[in-house]
Design an enzyme around this catalytic site. Structure first.
Site, PDB file in Angstrom:
ATOM      1  N   ASN A 160     -11.273   4.610  -2.002  1.00  0.00           N
ATOM      2  CA  ASN A 160     -10.821   3.716  -3.063  1.00  0.00           C
ATOM      3  C   ASN A 160     -11.040   2.239  -2.715  1.00  0.00           C
ATOM      4  OD1 ASN A 160      -9.227   3.533  -5.679  1.00  0.00           O
ATOM      5  ND2 ASN A 160      -8.057   2.184  -4.347  1.00  0.00           N
ATOM      6  N   ASN A 214       4.672 -10.357   2.688  1.00  0.00           N
ATOM      7  CA  ASN A 214       5.429  -9.251   2.070  1.00  0.00           C
ATOM      8  C   ASN A 214       5.856  -9.566   0.644  1.00  0.00           C
ATOM      9  OD1 ASN A 214       5.496  -8.652   4.982  1.00  0.00           O
ATOM     10  ND2 ASN A 214       6.799  -6.967   4.328  1.00  0.00           N
ATOM     11  N   ASP A 247     -10.928   4.037 -13.929  1.00  0.00           N
ATOM     12  CA  ASP A 247     -10.931   4.003 -12.477  1.00  0.00           C
ATOM     13  C   ASP A 247     -11.944   2.979 -11.984  1.00  0.00           C
ATOM     14  OD1 ASP A 247      -9.902   6.060 -10.176  1.00  0.00           O
ATOM     15  OD2 ASP A 247     -11.797   5.066  -9.644  1.00  0.00           O
ATOM     16  N   ALA A 255       5.452   3.228  13.610  1.00  0.00           N
ATOM     17  CA  ALA A 255       4.169   2.939  14.255  1.00  0.00           C
ATOM     18  C   ALA A 255       3.436   1.849  13.499  1.00  0.00           C
ATOM     19  CB  ALA A 255       3.314   4.206  14.287  1.00  0.00           C
ATOM     20  N   ASP A 268       4.041  -1.407  13.300  1.00  0.00           N
ATOM     21  CA  ASP A 268       4.783  -2.592  12.837  1.00  0.00           C
ATOM     22  C   ASP A 268       4.775  -3.680  13.915  1.00  0.00           C
ATOM     23  OD1 ASP A 268       5.645  -2.090  10.260  1.00  0.00           O
ATOM     24  OD2 ASP A 268       7.560  -1.211  10.876  1.00  0.00           O
ATOM     25  N   TYR A 298      -5.871   0.864   6.628  1.00  0.00           N
ATOM     26  CA  TYR A 298      -5.598   0.015   5.463  1.00  0.00           C
ATOM     27  C   TYR A 298      -6.139  -1.400   5.705  1.00  0.00           C
ATOM     28  CZ  TYR A 298      -2.947  -3.116   2.447  1.00  0.00           C
ATOM     29  OH  TYR A 298      -2.595  -4.112   1.578  1.00  0.00           O
ATOM     30  N   ALA A 333      -6.447  -3.166  -7.516  1.00  0.00           N
ATOM     31  CA  ALA A 333      -6.391  -1.695  -7.500  1.00  0.00           C
ATOM     32  C   ALA A 333      -6.730  -1.147  -6.123  1.00  0.00           C
ATOM     33  CB  ALA A 333      -7.357  -1.138  -8.536  1.00  0.00           C
ATOM     34  N   LEU A 387      -3.792   4.215 -13.594  1.00  0.00           N
ATOM     35  CA  LEU A 387      -2.403   4.706 -13.652  1.00  0.00           C
ATOM     36  C   LEU A 387      -2.108   5.720 -12.546  1.00  0.00           C
ATOM     37  CD1 LEU A 387      -1.829   4.979 -17.523  1.00  0.00           C
ATOM     38  CD2 LEU A 387      -1.231   3.101 -15.989  1.00  0.00           C
ATOM     39  N   THR A 412      -4.651  -9.079   2.583  1.00  0.00           N
ATOM     40  CA  THR A 412      -3.363  -8.801   3.224  1.00  0.00           C
ATOM     41  C   THR A 412      -3.303  -9.410   4.611  1.00  0.00           C
ATOM     42  OG1 THR A 412      -2.093  -7.001   4.243  1.00  0.00           O
ATOM     43  CG2 THR A 412      -4.409  -6.583   3.884  1.00  0.00           C
TER      44      THR A 412
HETATM   45  N1  UDP Z   1      11.709  -1.372   7.287  1.00  0.00           N
HETATM   46  C1  UDP Z   1      12.837  -0.697   7.735  1.00  0.00           C
HETATM   47  N2  UDP Z   1      13.256   0.401   7.060  1.00  0.00           N
HETATM   48  C2  UDP Z   1      12.625   0.874   5.936  1.00  0.00           C
HETATM   49  C3  UDP Z   1      11.489   0.171   5.468  1.00  0.00           C
HETATM   50  C4  UDP Z   1      11.052  -0.947   6.169  1.00  0.00           C
HETATM   51  O1  UDP Z   1      13.437  -1.075   8.749  1.00  0.00           O
HETATM   52  O2  UDP Z   1      13.036   1.896   5.383  1.00  0.00           O
HETATM   53  C5  UDP Z   1      11.226  -2.568   8.005  1.00  0.00           C
HETATM   54  C6  UDP Z   1       9.805  -2.426   8.528  1.00  0.00           C
HETATM   55  O3  UDP Z   1       9.800  -1.885   9.822  1.00  0.00           O
HETATM   56  C7  UDP Z   1       9.306  -3.863   8.481  1.00  0.00           C
HETATM   57  C8  UDP Z   1      10.085  -4.494   7.343  1.00  0.00           C
HETATM   58  O4  UDP Z   1      11.192  -3.629   7.084  1.00  0.00           O
HETATM   59  O5  UDP Z   1       9.665  -4.536   9.654  1.00  0.00           O
HETATM   60  C9  UDP Z   1       9.268  -4.606   6.069  1.00  0.00           C
HETATM   61  O6  UDP Z   1       8.675  -3.348   5.804  1.00  0.00           O
HETATM   62  P1  UDP Z   1       8.037  -2.992   4.410  1.00  0.00           P
HETATM   63  O7  UDP Z   1       7.664  -1.532   4.465  1.00  0.00           O
HETATM   64  O8  UDP Z   1       8.943  -3.438   3.306  1.00  0.00           O
HETATM   65  O9  UDP Z   1       6.729  -3.895   4.325  1.00  0.00           O
HETATM   66  P2  UDP Z   1       5.468  -3.999   5.321  1.00  0.00           P
HETATM   67  O10 UDP Z   1       5.827  -5.070   6.308  1.00  0.00           O
HETATM   68  O11 UDP Z   1       5.244  -2.676   5.930  1.00  0.00           O
HETATM   69  O12 UDP Z   1       4.374  -4.416   4.404  1.00  0.00           O
END
Ligand code: UDP
Length: 324
Positions: free
Chosen positions: A89, A167, A50, A280, A282, A138, A71, A33, A114
């Site tokens: 974790n 996603n 845990d 950063a 993305d 991550y 988790a 939780l 992922t």
């Molecule tokens: N994004 C955005 N504004 C936000 C959150 C996300 O423009 O407040 C964009 C982000 O740059 C990415 C897409 O939305 O291109 C999906 O982001 P999210 O954080 O939902 O998932 P991620 O791809 O990081 O797992």
């Protein structure tokens, strides 16, 4: 004997637990939780614990035939700022779990991996066999666990499915369970709360990417499609078949701008927003080639963008109604 759903009080785990039950599997949820919510596990046997607590796990594993492991910490930005938390974790916790499971003779696991294991892929849509080169802690933590699974499979016959999520988005059609993160960082809930005026205006992270409208493109997969992939993956291992890793995505990409338009259409409200700098880490485009999952598991996503946004919106409205 049950399926142990570790992290089953979280967003994806709670949907998978219901999908397992619908498929006739017995389910026990195990969750500390830290980010999950007990009400998301309601109706299931629930153990608060845990993943690093080996004795608590050993007790429940005696009633378990397979594990689903959700988790994990999953914020890219936080993993850059605090890798220790992620390795503790996701890596130490994960390894400890594997070892307890091995000792208990439970040798089937479905793992939440992922698309971050691929890093910045040279080619999209992404096939499973491209090099795995994560670009943040991550992704590194998830790749480590994938590789541990590969070693345990070879050495000990420990069967795994590494499901590489794209996603995850949307909510159960019932409106009873859905995404509830604190802090919320994901695009769809943030765009919905901006539209509903229950949250701040949306920051669009960059509009100068090499994509058709300049905003990032992602492959959004409905959480119940994701959940059904877990059920199919488990059934595959239960049939005695080999371990595998597959992408779990739709094969279709949508830009941030397209997502905002979908939110506006479904809510009937404008999304107040401002274009800001890139975030950063993305990559411009992440889209799955989902062909392997279809060929191997007979699985494919059945819900599209409209259903993702509509169910997420329904869930958000239910949450607000229940708070009143
Ligand atoms: N994004 C955005 N504004 C936000 C959150 C996300 O423009 O407040 C964009 C982000 O740059 C990415 C897409 O939305 O291109 C999906 O982001 P999210 O954080 O939902 O998932 P991620 O791809 O990081 O797992």
């Amino acid at each position: 004997m049950a399926v142990l759903v570790i992290g089953g009080a979280g967003y994806i785990g709670s949907h998978a637990a219901r999908a397992l039950r619908r498929a006739g599997q017995e389910v026990i949820i195990f969750d500390n939780l830290s980010t999950g919510h007990e009400f998301l596990a309601s109706g299931f046997e629930f153990i608060k614990g845990d993943v690093l607590d080996s004795s608590a796990l050993a007790r429940v594993l005696s009633r378990t035939h397979a594990i689903m492991h959700f988790a994990a910490h999953a914020y890219v930005g936080e993993s850059v700022a605090n890798p220790r938390k992620y390795f503790r974790n996701n890596v130490e916790g994960g390894l400890s779990l594997l070892n307890v499971a091995l000792d208990a003779g439970v040798k089937k696991i479905i793992f939440s991996s992922t698309c971050a294991v691929y890093g910045e892929p040279a080619k999209v849509p992404i096939d499973e066999n491209i090099p795995r080169q994560p670009v943040n802690p991550y992704g590194v933590s998830k790749l480590f666990f994938e590789q541990a699974l590969e070693s345990y499979d070879r050495a000990y016959g420990f069967r795994y499915a590494s499901l590489r999520y794209f996603n995850a988005a949307g909510a159960d059609e019932s409106g009873e369970i859905g995404e509830l993160h604190d802090p919320e960082t994901h695009l769809i809930p943030l765009a919905l709360s901006a539209a509903a005026r229950t949250g701040p205006e949306l920051q669009v992270f960059g509009s100068d990417y090499p994509t058709p409208d300049g905003t990032c493109v992602r492959d959004y997969i409905h959480v119940n499609d994701l959940a059904s992939a877990h059920v199919k993956a488990l059934e595959h291992l239960q049939a005695g078949k080999e371990s595998f890793a597959v992408n779990v995505g739709t094969g279709s990409g949508y830009s941030v701008q397209q997502m905002i338009s979908a939110v506006e259409e479904i809510t009937g409200k404008p999304v107040p927003r401002k274009v800001g700098p890139r975030r950063a880490g993305d990559p411009p485009v992440l889209v799955a080639n989902p062909a392997k999952a279809q060929a191997l598991l007979g699985w494919k996503a059945t819900r599209g963008l409209h259903e993702i946004v509509a169910t997420a919106w329904n869930w958000m409205q239910q949450q607000h109604a229940s708070k009143r």
